[in-house]
Enzyme design. Structure first.
Site, PDB file in Angstrom:
ATOM      1  N   HIS A   1       0.795  -1.234   0.000  1.00  0.00           N
ATOM      2  CA  HIS A   1       0.000   0.000   0.000  1.00  0.00           C
ATOM      3  C   HIS A   1       0.827   1.284   0.000  1.00  0.00           C
ATOM      4  CE1 HIS A   1       1.044  -0.008   4.247  1.00  0.00           C
ATOM      5  NE2 HIS A   1       0.719   1.266   4.261  1.00  0.00           N
TER       6      HIS A   1
HETATM    7  C1  UD1 Z   1      -1.509   6.270   5.343  1.00  0.00           C
HETATM    8  C2  UD1 Z   1      -0.138   6.775   5.805  1.00  0.00           C
HETATM    9  C3  UD1 Z   1       0.871   5.643   5.673  1.00  0.00           C
HETATM   10  C4  UD1 Z   1       0.402   4.382   6.396  1.00  0.00           C
HETATM   11  C5  UD1 Z   1      -1.006   4.014   5.952  1.00  0.00           C
HETATM   12  C6  UD1 Z   1      -1.508   2.873   6.802  1.00  0.00           C
HETATM   13  C7  UD1 Z   1       0.264   9.177   5.369  1.00  0.00           C
HETATM   14  C8  UD1 Z   1       0.975  10.148   4.515  1.00  0.00           C
HETATM   15  N1  UD1 Z   1       0.321   7.881   4.961  1.00  0.00           N
HETATM   16  O1  UD1 Z   1      -1.389   5.951   3.981  1.00  0.00           O
HETATM   17  O2  UD1 Z   1       2.105   6.051   6.242  1.00  0.00           O
HETATM   18  O3  UD1 Z   1       1.296   3.340   6.109  1.00  0.00           O
HETATM   19  O4  UD1 Z   1      -1.885   5.143   6.119  1.00  0.00           O
HETATM   20  O5  UD1 Z   1      -2.511   2.156   6.188  1.00  0.00           O
HETATM   21  O6  UD1 Z   1      -0.305   9.549   6.360  1.00  0.00           O
HETATM   22  N2  UD1 Z   1      -8.912   5.270   1.400  1.00  0.00           N
HETATM   23  C9  UD1 Z   1     -10.192   4.775   1.410  1.00  0.00           C
HETATM   24  N3  UD1 Z   1     -10.771   4.517   2.620  1.00  0.00           N
HETATM   25  C10 UD1 Z   1     -10.160   4.749   3.806  1.00  0.00           C
HETATM   26  C11 UD1 Z   1      -8.862   5.270   3.780  1.00  0.00           C
HETATM   27  C12 UD1 Z   1      -8.251   5.520   2.578  1.00  0.00           C
HETATM   28  O7  UD1 Z   1     -10.788   4.549   0.365  1.00  0.00           O
HETATM   29  O8  UD1 Z   1     -10.766   4.495   4.874  1.00  0.00           O
HETATM   30  C13 UD1 Z   1      -8.242   5.510   0.112  1.00  0.00           C
HETATM   31  C14 UD1 Z   1      -8.526   6.880  -0.484  1.00  0.00           C
HETATM   32  O9  UD1 Z   1      -8.586   6.743  -1.868  1.00  0.00           O
HETATM   33  C15 UD1 Z   1      -7.268   7.655  -0.123  1.00  0.00           C
HETATM   34  C16 UD1 Z   1      -6.202   6.583  -0.181  1.00  0.00           C
HETATM   35  O10 UD1 Z   1      -6.842   5.397   0.278  1.00  0.00           O
HETATM   36  O11 UD1 Z   1      -7.006   8.699  -1.019  1.00  0.00           O
HETATM   37  C17 UD1 Z   1      -5.001   6.883   0.671  1.00  0.00           C
HETATM   38  O12 UD1 Z   1      -5.370   7.163   2.033  1.00  0.00           O
HETATM   39  P1  UD1 Z   1      -4.446   8.069   2.967  1.00  0.00           P
HETATM   40  O13 UD1 Z   1      -4.912   8.027   4.349  1.00  0.00           O
HETATM   41  O14 UD1 Z   1      -4.231   9.417   2.355  1.00  0.00           O
HETATM   42  O15 UD1 Z   1      -3.037   7.373   2.894  1.00  0.00           O
HETATM   43  P2  UD1 Z   1      -2.658   5.843   3.058  1.00  0.00           P
HETATM   44  O16 UD1 Z   1      -2.151   5.364   1.745  1.00  0.00           O
HETATM   45  O17 UD1 Z   1      -3.757   5.111   3.699  1.00  0.00           O
HETATM   46  N1  UDP Z   2      -3.675  -4.938   9.128  1.00  0.00           N
HETATM   47  C1  UDP Z   2      -4.966  -5.399   9.382  1.00  0.00           C
HETATM   48  N2  UDP Z   2      -5.752  -5.738   8.316  1.00  0.00           N
HETATM   49  C2  UDP Z   2      -5.317  -5.676   7.026  1.00  0.00           C
HETATM   50  C3  UDP Z   2      -3.993  -5.217   6.796  1.00  0.00           C
HETATM   51  C4  UDP Z   2      -3.212  -4.849   7.863  1.00  0.00           C
HETATM   52  O1  UDP Z   2      -5.385  -5.483  10.536  1.00  0.00           O
HETATM   53  O2  UDP Z   2      -6.085  -5.998   6.117  1.00  0.00           O
HETATM   54  C5  UDP Z   2      -2.848  -4.529  10.278  1.00  0.00           C
HETATM   55  C6  UDP Z   2      -1.527  -5.245  10.381  1.00  0.00           C
HETATM   56  O3  UDP Z   2      -1.661  -6.475  11.050  1.00  0.00           O
HETATM   57  C7  UDP Z   2      -0.680  -4.227  11.147  1.00  0.00           C
HETATM   58  C8  UDP Z   2      -1.215  -2.899  10.644  1.00  0.00           C
HETATM   59  O4  UDP Z   2      -2.509  -3.165  10.104  1.00  0.00           O
HETATM   60  O5  UDP Z   2      -0.937  -4.316  12.533  1.00  0.00           O
HETATM   61  C9  UDP Z   2      -0.312  -2.339   9.608  1.00  0.00           C
HETATM   62  O6  UDP Z   2      -0.925  -1.247   8.994  1.00  0.00           O
HETATM   63  P1  UDP Z   2      -0.594  -0.798   7.514  1.00  0.00           P
HETATM   64  O7  UDP Z   2       0.071  -1.892   6.776  1.00  0.00           O
HETATM   65  O8  UDP Z   2      -1.833  -0.235   6.942  1.00  0.00           O
HETATM   66  O9  UDP Z   2       0.381   0.454   7.748  1.00  0.00           O
HETATM   67  P2  UDP Z   2       1.925   0.636   8.089  1.00  0.00           P
HETATM   68  O10 UDP Z   2       2.266  -0.233   9.223  1.00  0.00           O
HETATM   69  O11 UDP Z   2       2.699   0.335   6.841  1.00  0.00           O
HETATM   70  O12 UDP Z   2       2.021   2.092   8.404  1.00  0.00           O
END
Ligand code: UD1
Ligand code: UDP
Length: 352
Positions: A203
């Site tokens: 992601h």
């Molecule tokens: C964010 C964090 C990243 C973290 C990740 C965990 C930042 C800059 N990035 O990235 O460090 O690893 O969360 O998962 O803060 N979206 C949905 N539904 C949701 C959330 C997101 O559809 O509930 C989609 C939207 O299209 C959105 C995209 O995901 O634009 C990205 O979401 P965003 O929170 O901006 O960043 P992440 O990629 O989730």
């Molecule tokens: N995770 C979860 N369900 C999923 C994918 C990830 O519960 O479908 C959990 C995972 O076990 C870990 C956390 O989410 O505890 C990691 O989050 P993510 O990979 O979104 O973000 P990052 O750690 O890279 O910031």
């Protein structure tokens, strides 16, 4: 003493669960959910499963470009700080919610507590790296998960109230691992036996926002033999749609919606190997002693790389495949503490 906690993204809910449980034994905690993650399987499910207290404030900021998303959070958190007058503000990790919370508090002279401080990838093109550096430099209490994190802060001249307490995600894994075995039926639902599939998560913006990298990653997945399970992050799903890429045809690949933490722990535990670009998942693979392949150029979790417990491969097709197919026999060390990071955080705050 009143602590205002800022949460917003999936990994922060998981990190907050053990800390909040300890914190509330001594302090008043007010939880602010920025709304950065909002789908029920990216947010609500974790509050329910992990018994995280319901947020006192929900800001509903949602998705957007960095400036708009962070700016909106900043303005809204500032208002809450002015109203609530907390003694401390607590943030986790490295997301835009972390940055907004720490900036808002530091400008109002509210001491900032940063959990998971000191991590560095040394790649400033990652949004997370900017968020980490900025947050660490305005924080007053920096709780680090590893010695490497302490060292990184030392190198940036950050010394005061810098403590290695271990990793709060390890606390969460120890607390929930057995519960996960009892409560989930994900293996049956997916018709898996255990140790008969690879688990995938991808992601990070550095991968998803680069079409060529994503095409390489997917080519490698199509060449991994056997079953592969991929709970897909909404960001990745949306990006692939935008590139016009259909992954339904990849042989052996089962795409599922994001799952809850207990299901995730079970899928991690029972995987042959885990292929990921997630920070949290790399660590969980290590905690569960499941070999990991990390599809990134750098990792903040350098301890996991020892003895091939985690192999860092970038996005080259052959490198990914070689690492997935490599027979490894890692040894694991207690480099992430003893699973009592949350209690140590509260203890330190009490004393100081
Ligand atoms: C964010 C964090 C990243 C973290 C990740 C965990 C930042 C800059 N990035 O990235 O460090 O690893 O969360 O998962 O803060 N979206 C949905 N539904 C949701 C959330 C997101 O559809 O509930 C989609 C939207 O299209 C959105 C995209 O995901 O634009 C990205 O979401 P965003 O929170 O901006 O960043 P992440 O990629 O989730
Ligand atoms: N995770 C979860 N369900 C999923 C994918 C990830 O519960 O479908 C959990 C995972 O076990 C870990 C956390 O989410 O505890 C990691 O989050 P993510 O990979 O979104 O973000 P990052 O750690 O890279 O910031």
């Amino acid at each position: 003493m009143k602590i205002l906690t800022i949460l917003g993204a999936r990994p922060q809910f998981i990190k907050a669960a053990p800390v909040s449980r300890e914190l509330r034994k001594k302090y008043e905690e007010i939880i602010v959910h920025t709304g950065q993650h909002y789908d029920s399987n990216m947010s609500d499910i974790f509050f329910e499963e992990l018994n995280i207290p319901k947020p006192d404030y929900y800001l509903g900021v949602g998705s957007g470009n960095h400036g708009k998303q962070t700016g909106e959070m900043l303005a809204k958190v500032e208002e809450i700080i002015v109203d609530e007058k907390p003694d401390y503000l607590m943030v986790y990790g490295d997301t835009n919610s972390t940055l907004a919370g720490s900036l808002a508090a530091s400008k109002l002279h509210i001491p900032v507590i940063h959990i998971e401080a000191g991590l560095r990838s040394f790649n400033k093109k990652m949004p997370e790296e900017i968020n980490r550096i900025m947050t660490d430099h305005v924080s007053n209490y920096l709780f680090c998960p590893t010695d490497t994190a302490i060292e990184n802060l030392k190198n940036e001249n950050v010394h005061e109230n810098v403590v290695n307490v271990g990793d709060v995600m390890y606390d969460a894994v120890l607390y929930n691992k057995e519960l996960a075995k009892e409560k989930t039926s994900i293996l049956t639902e997916l018709e898996l036996k255990g140790k008969d599939y690879y688990l995938i998560t991808i992601h990070r913006a550095e991968n998803t926002d680069d079409e060529e990298k994503m095409r390489n990653i997917l080519e490698s997945f199509s060449k991994i033999e056997g079953k592969k399970v991929w709970p897909i992050h909404p960001r990745t799903k949306n990006k692939l749609k935008g590139y016009g890429i259909n992954i339904d045809e990849i042989p052996g690949l089962e795409i599922i919606d994001p799952i809850g933490y207990l299901d995730m722990l079970t899928l991690e535990d029972q995987a042959i190997k885990i292929v990921t670009d997630s920070g949290g998942v790399q660590k969980e693979a290590y905690f569960m002693k499941v070999p990991c392949v990390t599809v990134r150029e750098q990792t903040e979790w350098v301890e996991t790389l020892e003895n091939d417990a985690n192999i860092l491969v970038g996005t080259d097709v052959e490198k990914i495949l070689d690492a997935v197919n490599k027979e490894v026999n890692p040894t694991y060390k207690e480099v992430f503490g003893d699973g009592n990071a949350s209690a140590k955080i509260v203890e330190y705050l009490e004393k100081h």
